[in-house]
Every structure is written in structure tokens, then in C-alpha cells.
Design an enzyme around this catalytic site. Structure first.
Site: not given
Lengths: 125, 836
Positions: B24, B27, B92, B95, B520, B719, B723
């Protein structure tokens, strides 16, 4: 009316009253989610015949993580739906499934299984 | 999950983090504030549209991990990828420390945790900043080697998922219980009614000791039916009772227990009954009800498994292995170990393992499993490929751009699962009822017992018991509860099979009642890129010549109209020449020399300034412009040569899809920022009457709102990025897909394949699904509304009709199976293919 009829009538009405009280007039105290160091409000919910606890109290504006653990195989409870949050999770038997939510507004939000037999409430303060 | 850092001059760094979970407009400020509050961060800007945050920070004071931590702490996901690298010979704890340290010092690595238990190191890193080779190099610098990856599992080795195993096991257990109960039911049924069977009547007359002993034995036989075959009813009831709730199990358990207890009393203490004929047994009720309801549960489980077939198919598409080039060698890896940036080799017949861009080679790919489009799609260098699709003809290499849970397929699976778990608004009716249903049935059963006992015919106690048991058993809360979710699961799955992602039950329900659909223009009705459409020649010229000159001249230009001419000419197999002295004349056109001729390409103004007499070409120009095209004059050595026209062309199936929408009773409106003339020309081609032209990008949402104010339910197709506000404003927003980017948040429905046909199919699926839901709901409500009163004996005073508990059990088991089977009918839905 013979005495046995009186007995059945009184017992029957008592039973109806009991059903109403037992199933409909229950009051559950909510469980408050604990806040963890990572900033989440966390709570465990057991899924078995219902949600335990079925009322969870959280504060708004902070992320909530509810860890579900399902311990039954009944078909109905294999999913939990938070309709208001557009969230759902599958709950395989015996697995811990976290559901994360972000309650922005205070209020009461329901969660349930797809068939609505298991119900719980998320109370956001 | 990408990030990019670039050093700034002031010793600051700039990083772009991908943020997940932004839904939203509230945010971005929250994330910006969280980031800015970190010491060392100078500036943070969050972009909602592409879900990213751009942060300027001082690397000496703030670490990337701090930024990520801050974003995550307020509930969003941020940026990194994880990989598990197997290590050879790690023995070990020193390592472990060495490897971790070496990795942590590699730029782009946020954390590294090695474990002796797994002999592997888990690395969290930023994919844009580091590569697998660098990680490997770091491990080698610590004196260790990356182990050979373990061979990946072949498909045959893949076993069923744990849930499937559990479900199959439960089905088998229920069937075992059913067979046992059924086997016991047959002798029990016969021997419970000895008076009806000649021979038995004489051998065990009413009131005799023989009959009592036989009945007692039947009781013993029925105990395991009740306690083993019927165990799920008792455990189910108990689990619910602990929550002070009741469900189907409660009803069945009380019903069969009541019948069982009555029978025990009848056999053990027959003297309690005033008349011998009252001391009847109902073992048969217990056994047959348990058998039928258990069978019903088993069939329901099986049918419910089928409702999620579509999602199982999608999950099954996930490839298991990938052939990756590392160190110049091709190796097979489990798909989880592929990281962003890997070069993946795909041979004919292989599945594409992850998403990426083709780098080498070409092929045609079957994408039908994701897009629903049956024709294979040609892929060239630079084209996007999607994980889960199947390579048909050629071999190619591609660079992985999205792996793991970021791939299009993983996103599709997640979105379909989420949608299947959402609720349709129609479900609210059921939700309102279901909390009261079971206790209400229990109350009705008790009340009818009392009524029959008080006012019923003799033998009252038997009638009252039968009515109590029948009422409890016939009620079927399951049919009600299953009605909506099962249909929704099948319907949304069906959408996914056809390349349509319906995001929620809400979107599914609203789609069926759309009155208007706004399309569109650019990119939705049309392809969204110009193409060469017409060539007109002046007398004495050839078409090929005009095209060759125009295209050769435009080859040097980067203007989209020029590219369209070059592409269109090449498609007609015309060889191009080299142009000398190419000059772009802003606002007019271009000029240059080809094969010794002076060539001009441009508009009327250019021709006028160069004193070129256009003659008859002007009429052609007017006509083409009237069709919404962009015509350009070509002049050769100061003489008019001809015209070439380019235009945004209509997608091949747009016209047919729009016709179908109109036939479905939906008003189709075209929305565009273009001028009225171009818009009308396209609208004429596809058969749209209402056109809203010259709408500014910000005004699109407003136009949607205006239509809604006319009282219409409005769908918007566009799209998902430009849009987005209009899609969000519409009652249902349909986003036309853009390759692998399927997680478009603003839309209610995403069409993976960029065709308008998807809108038609989405509406058809929505209508079919909601019809199915209504059938289920009417069936389930009707069944309970009719069945319960009949079981209570409402018809007895008029017709003398009373249901047997056995019939009630059969009806109850049948009703929930019917609901699920009806939902499964949707699996056979086929979208109507419109041929243009």
C-alpha cells in the site's frame, strides 16, 4: 400428563438449556502474544479439534507471527485462513507452520478453517 | 532479491535493495523512516512501483546487514539470496571458523555459517555483488575445496509429498474401517429383524431366551464397529468438546451412541420396558450408519484430493536438475544450487530449470503449462525463458536471473495457493450459519424426542429414539462447509491451467458480474510497438526500391519508427545498403545518400522546405493518417518517391476477444492517451464503439471511477505498472502479463499470456465457478432444510412417513460426496477458443 412425560419434558428442556450454555455462551480469555527480540509478536497455536488458544491478543503496527502446529489428520483443518489479511497457510500434520501478519488497524479479525468449523479470533489493540 | 552498489564520490555508497511485502502507499514512508533512523544512512528513497529502496549510506558507519535488518524488523522482506555450498574435508571447528571468516570478508556476503553436521556452509549474499566463483574462491583461499555436488535425484526417485502419503494412508484406514463395519452389518441386519424372516421367526420367537442370547451376541459383535470403525467420530467429538465446539462428528457420535445404549438396555434389562415388543435392538443402526458415513468420509477425501489437481500439476512442473557451466565445465546440479548469474545449458527436450535471459543459441519453447498458449514460442538471444517450460527444438544457453522462490513458476504456485485459500464473499452466508448449525441440530433432535414422547403414537419410546437418532444423523454440516471452498479450489486451479491467475475468491466472484470492461489501447489491444504497415509508390517507382531506401537510411537511426521500418523491410527479405552522410532533422525526418542518390524521409514540412512537389501522394497521406497510422514521405533526388507508413498494430486475437465480450453482454470501452483520430481508427478495427481518448496517465483511474458512478461494475485491463492506479480503482483489475514478472500486486487477475482472450476465459471461468458454487450451496442448504424436518417426523401426521436412520446415514454420506463431485465437474471446463 403421566409422570414419565413430565420427567422427559423437564430433562429435555434442561438439555436444550445446557446445549445453549455450553456451545454458545462461552467466554474465552485471550492469550497475549509475546514480543521477541526480532520485533515480532509471536504465539504458538495448537490445532486439534479447534485452535488452542483460539483468541490471540496483539498490538497494532507490529508484525505478528503465529506458529500453527496441527496434531490431527481430519481433513477440515488442513488449512487456516485469515480472510481479512488475504492470507492462508496449509498445515501439514505435525509441522510447525508460521503465518506472518501485519495488523495495521485495531479491531477483531477472525481466522478459521476453510469450512468454518474451527474458529479463532485475533484481537488487535 | 537483487541489490546493486555503486561507490559515490564522497566515500558514501549507494545501494538498491529489493523490498518484498509492500502492498500500500503507506509502506514506503514507513520503510524510509526505518532506514533513515540508522546511524550512517544519509538518504533513503522507496519506490513502490518497482518494490525497491535506494539508500545512500556511509559504509564505515552502517553495514548492508543493518539496512536489511531494519527493513525486516518492521515486517518487510529484503534482499538477499541464500545458497548451501558443500565443502570437502571439513573436520574441525577451526576449519569452520576459517571458512566463515573468508566468506564474510568477500564483498556482498552478509553472513556465512558452516556446519560440521552437514559438511556445508550456508551463505547469505547479495546476488548482484558476488558470484558463485567468488564464493568458491573465498573457500579455496581458506584452504578448503568445494565438494562435488551430490548427484541430483531423477524424477523416478521423487517420492510423494508427505501430505499425499498421509492422505493416502488415511483413505486406506477409513476403507479398512468401512469394510469391517460393512461385513458386520450384513448378519446384524438380518438377525435384528427375525420377525420378518421365515424360519428365524420360529427359531427365535419374540420374548424367547434364544432371541435374547442372539441379540446379546450381535451386541458384542457391534462393539468393535462402534469403537474401532467409528473411533474417528468419538475422537473428533472429544477434541471439539474440549473447545466447547461441536461438529459433524459430534452429531454422528451422539446418534450412534443413543442407538447403541438403547439396545444394551433392551437386551440387558428387558423388564424395564412395559411391553416386550419395546425391548428391540438397534445394533443394525449403529453398524450401518458407521459403515455408510465412514465410506462417505473416504470418498470425500479422495474427491477432495482431486480438486487440487491443478496445483499439484504446477508443483510437478518444477524441474529437479539444471545443467550449469562452472569453471568451463558443464555439470548437473540440483536446481536449488543454481544461483543468479549462472549460465545454464538447455538441450532439446529438456525442461528449462530457472528463469533467465537467452545468451547463446535459439530454440522454440513450449510454454503451454504456464501460459495456456499451445503454440511453441520462438526464443532468440535476449529473450526471456521461464523455469518449468519445455525446450522443443534447439539447444541454447541462458543466464539465470531468478532462482528458487523468485521464479515465475514459484510465484504462480504461491499465488494460486493463496487464492485457493481465500474466501469468496458468498461464503459469508455459510460462515454466519455454521457456528450455530450443529448445536441447533442437537436442540432440534432433543425437542423432537420430547415431542414424540409426549404426543407420539405408541410405542412412544421407540419412535422418539428413532427420530432423535435420524435427526442427528441426517444433518450434514460438511456439505455446507465444503460447498464454496471446493469449487473455488477447482475454479482457480482451472484458471492457472489456462494462464490466468485469479488472485482471490473476491476477484473470482466479482468477475462474473462485470458490466463494463475498459481496455487500455497500447499494449493491451495493440502490440504496443509500431510496425511497418503500408507502402505507397509514386508512378514509375517500385515498392521494393522505396522500402530499401527508407530502411537503409533509417538503419542508423535509433528512433522506434525507424526501427519499425528496418524490421518490416528485413522481414520482406529486402537487402539493405549503406547510407552516407546520415543526418537527423529534428521534428522533420532524416536525410542521407544511398548509391549516389540523395534521399529524404520525413513529414510534409520537410518536403515543403526542400521544395518537393508531392502531387497525388498527399491524398494517400491523408487517407493513411485517417486510419491512425504514421505516414512518412520518401523523396529521391528531389523527386517524390512514395510513402511508408508505420502504426501500432492490433494483436491478432483482440477483435475476436472483444466480439465475444460484447456477446457476453459486457460493454467494452477503449481508454488511451493517444489522439482521438488514432484511437477511433483502432476502435473501428476491433469493433469498439465507446472510446475515451487523450486521457492523461493520471486520469485513467478517474475514468474508471466515472464509469463506476454510472452504477456499473467495471473491469480494467492494462499493464500492471503504468496502469496500476486504474487497475486498483476498478472492481476487477486485469494485468496483462510481462514475461516472468507475474507478481503484479495491483491486479486482481493476472494474464500470463498477453492476449485479450485471457479476459474472456477469466470471465467464463468465473461464471462457471460461481454457478457451481450456487448449485452446491442451494443443494447443501436445501438438503438440510428438507432432510432435518422430515427426519424429525414433520410428515408423519400427514403421510405417515418416517425416515429410517439407515436411509438418513446414506443420504448424509451421499450429500457431501455430491457436493465435492459437483465441484470436480469444473475440471472438465474448457475455455471457448474464438477463431478470428
Amino acid at each position: 400428563m403421566t409422570p414419565d412425560r413430565w420427567v422427559v419434558l423437564v430433562l429435555g428442556l434442561f438439555l436444550v438449556a445446557f446445549i445453549v450454555w455450553f456451545f454458545w455462551l462461552k467466554q474465552t480469555k485471550g492469550v497475549r502474544a509475546a514480543e521477541t527480540s526480532s520485533g515480532y509478536q509471536e504465539v504458538m497455536v495448537l490445532v486439534k479439534g479447534g485452535y488452542t488458544p483460539d483468541t490471540i491478543i496483539v498490538r497494532h503496527g507490529k508484525p505478528v507471527r503465529i506458529n500453527f502446529r496441527r496434531e490431527e489428520t481430519a481433513g477440515c483443518s488442513d488449512k487456516v485462513i485469515f480472510a481479512d489479511f488475504q492470507k492462508s497457510a496449509e498445515l501439514p500434520t505435525g509441522e510447525l507452520v508460521p503465518v506472518e501478519l501485519m495488523p495495521k488497524e485495531p479491531g477483531e479479525y477472525a481466522f478459521a478453517c476453510p469450512m468454518g468449523m474451527f474458529r479463532g479470533r485475533l484481537i488487535v489493540e | 532479491m537483487l541489490a546493486r552498489t555503486e561507490p559515490l564520490t564522497t566515500g558514501h555508497e549507494k545501494i538498491v535493495l529489493q523490498i518484498g511485502g509492500m502492498t500500500c502507499p503507506h509502506c514506503p514512508p514507513a520503510i524510509e523512516n526505518a532506514l533513515k533512523s540508522i546511524p550512517g544512512v544519509c538518504n533513503a528513497r522507496v519506490n513502490l512501483a518497482n518494490a525497491s529502496a535506494s539508500v545512500d549510506f556511509d559504509p564505515t558507519r552502517a553495514k548492508v546487514a543493518d539496512l536489511l535488518h531494519a527493513v525486516r524488523a518492521i515486517g518487510y522482506s529484503a534482499g538477499t539470496a541464500k545458497v548451501r555450498i558443500p565443502i570437502k574435508y571439513m573436520h574441525c571447528s577451526s576449519c569452520v571458523v576459517r571458512i566463515e571468516l573468508a566468506l564474510q570478508l568477500t564483498p556482498g556476503v552478509l553472513s556465512a555459517r558452516a556446519s560440521l553436521a552437514t559438511n556445508a556452509v550456508d551463505v547469505e549474499y547479495q546476488p548482484e555483488q558476488t558470484t558463485f566463483a567468488e564464493l568458491q574462491h573465498a573457500i579455496e583461499s581458506a584452504g578448503h575445496r568445494v565438494a562435488e555436488p551430490k548427484p541430483a535425484k531423477t524424477p523416478e526417485e521423487q517420492e510423494l509429498s508427505p501430505e499425499e502419503v498421509a492422505q493416502r494412508e488415511e483413505y486406506r484406514a477409513l476403507m479398512r474401517k468401512f469394510w469391517f463395519a460393512a461385513a458386520v452389518s450384513i448378519p446384524v441386519m438380518g438377525l435384528s429383524y427375525p420377525d420378518l424372516i421365515p424360519g428365524l421367526r420360529e427359531w427365535m420367537p419374540a420374548g424367547s431366551e434364544t432371541r435374547r442370547i442372539v441379540w446379546a451376541l450381535l451386541g458384542v459383535l457391534s462393539v468393535p464397529v462402534l469403537l474401532w470403525s467409528g473411533s474417528q467420530f468419538f475422537t473428533g467429538m472429544w477434541d471439539a468438546l474440549k473447545h466447547r465446539a461441536a461438529n459433524m462428528h459430534t452429531l454422528i457420535a451422539i446418534g450412534i451412541s443413543a442407538a447403541f445404549l438403547y439396545s444394551i438396555v433392551a437386551v440387558a434389562w428387558p423388564s424395564l420396558f412395559p411391553k416386550m415388543s419395546l425391548a428391540e435392538v438397534f445394533w443394525d443402526v449403529t453398524d450401518v450408519v458407521v459403515a455408510l458415513v465412514t465410506l462417505g468420509l473416504a470418498l470425500e477425501l479422495k474427491a477432495k484430493g482431486r480438486t487440487s489437481e491443478a496445483i499439484k500439476k504446477l508443483i510437478g512442473l518444477q524441474p529437479k536438475t539444471a545443467r550449469v557451466v562452472r569453471d568451463g565445465r558443464e555439470i548437473d546440479l540440483p536446481v536449488e544450487e543454481v544461483i543468479v548469474g549462472d549460465v545454464v545449458v538447455v538441450r532439446p527436450g529438456d525442461k528449462v530449470p530457472v528463469d533467465g535471459d537467452v545468451q547463446e543459441g535459439s530454440s522454440s519453447i513450449d510454454e503451454s503449462m504456464l501460459t495456456g498458449e499451445s503454440m511453441p514460442v520462438d526464443k532468440q538471444i535476449g529473450d526471456e525463458v521461464m523455469g518449468g517450460t519445455i525446450n522443443k527444438t534447439g539447444s541454447f544457453k541462458f543466464k539465470a536471473t531468478k532462482v528458487g522462490k523468485d521464479t515465475a513458476l514459484a510465484n504462480i504456485i504461491r499465488m494460486v495457493k493463496d487464492a485457493q485459500g481465500s474466501k469468496a464473499p458468498i461464503q459469508r452466508v455459510v460462515d454466519a450459519v455454521s457456528g450455530y448449525f450443529v448445536p441447533a441440530v442437537m436442540i432440534l433432535a432433543v425437542l423432537s424426542f420430547v415431542a414424540w414422547y409426549l404426543f407420539g403414537p405408541e410405542p412412544r419410546i421407540i419412535y422418539a429414539t428413532i427420530v432423535l437418532v435420524t435427526t442427528l444423523i441426517i444433518a450434514c454440516p460438511c456439505a455446507l462447509g465444503l460447498a464454496t471452498p471446493t469449487s473455488l479450489t477447482v475454479g482457480i486451479g482451472k484458471g492457472a491451467e489456462n494462464g490466468i491467475l485469479i488472485r482471490s475468491g473476491d476477484a473470482l466472484q466479482t468477475s462474473q458480474k462485470l458490466d463494463s470492461i475498459i481496455l487500455d489501447k497500447t499494449g493491451t489491444i495493440t502490440r504496443g510497438e509500431p510496425a511497418l504497415t503500408d507502402v505507397v509508390v509514386a508512378s514509375g517507382r517500385k515498392e521494393e526500391e522505396i522500402l530499401r531506401l527508407a530502411a537503409s537510411l533509417e538503419r542508423g537511426s535509433e528512433h522506434p519508427l525507424g526501427e519499425a521500418i528496418v524490421k518490416g523491410t528485413e522481414a520482406r527479405n529486402v537487402k539493405l545498403a549503406d547510407a552516407e552522410g546520415f543526418t537527423a532533422i529534428p521534428g522533420q525526418g532524416v536525410s542521407g545518400r544511398i548509391d549516389g542518390h540523395d534521399i529524404l524521409l520525413g513529414n510534409a514540412k520537410l518536403m515543403r522546405e526542400r521544395n518537393i512537389v508531392l502531387g497525388a501522394l498527399v491524398n494517400h497521406w491523408e487517407q493513411l493518417a485517417g486510419e491512425g497510422k504514421t505516414p512518412m514521405y520518401v523523396a529521391i533526388d528531389g523527386q517524390p518517391g512514395g510513402l511508408v507508413a508505420v502504426a501500432d498494430t492490433v494483436k491478432p486475437d483482440s477483435k475476436a476477444a472483444i466480439e465475444t465480450l460484447t456477446r457476453l453482454g459486457i460493454e467494452v470501452v477503449m481508454l488511451t492517451g493517444d489522439n482521438e483520430r488514432t484511437a477511433k481508427a483502432i476502435a473501428r478495427q476491433v469493433g469498439i464503439e465507446r472510446v475515451l481518448a487523450e486521457v492523461l496517465p493520471d486520469g485513467k483511474a478517474h475514468e474508471v471511477q466515472k464509469l463506476q458512478l454510472e452504477g456499473k461494475t467495471v473491469g480494467m485491463v492494462g499493464d500492471g505498472i503504468n496502469d496500476a492506479p486504474a487497475l486498483a480503482q476498478a472492481d476487477v483489475g486485469f494485468a496483462i502479463g510481462t514475461g516472468t514478472d507475474v507478481a503484479i500486486e495491483a491486479s486482481d487477475v493476472t494474464l500470463i499470456k498477453g492476449s485479450l482472450q485471457g479476459v474472456v476465459t477469466a470471465i467464463e471461468i468465473s461464471r462457471a465457478t460461481m454457478r457451481n458454487v450456487r448449485q452446491n450451496l442451494i443443494g447443501a442448504f436445501g438438503y438440510n432444510a428438507l432432510g432435518i424436518p422430515v427426519a424429525m417426523g414433520v410428515l408423519y401426521p400427514f403421510l405417515g412417513l418416517l425416515l429410517s436412520p439407515i436411509i438418513a446415514a446414506a443420504a448424509m454420506a451421499f450429500s457431501s460426496v455430491t457436493v465435492v463431485t459437483n465441484a470436480n465437474r469444473l475440471r472438465f471446463f474448457e475455455p471457448k477458443r474464438v477463431v478470428s
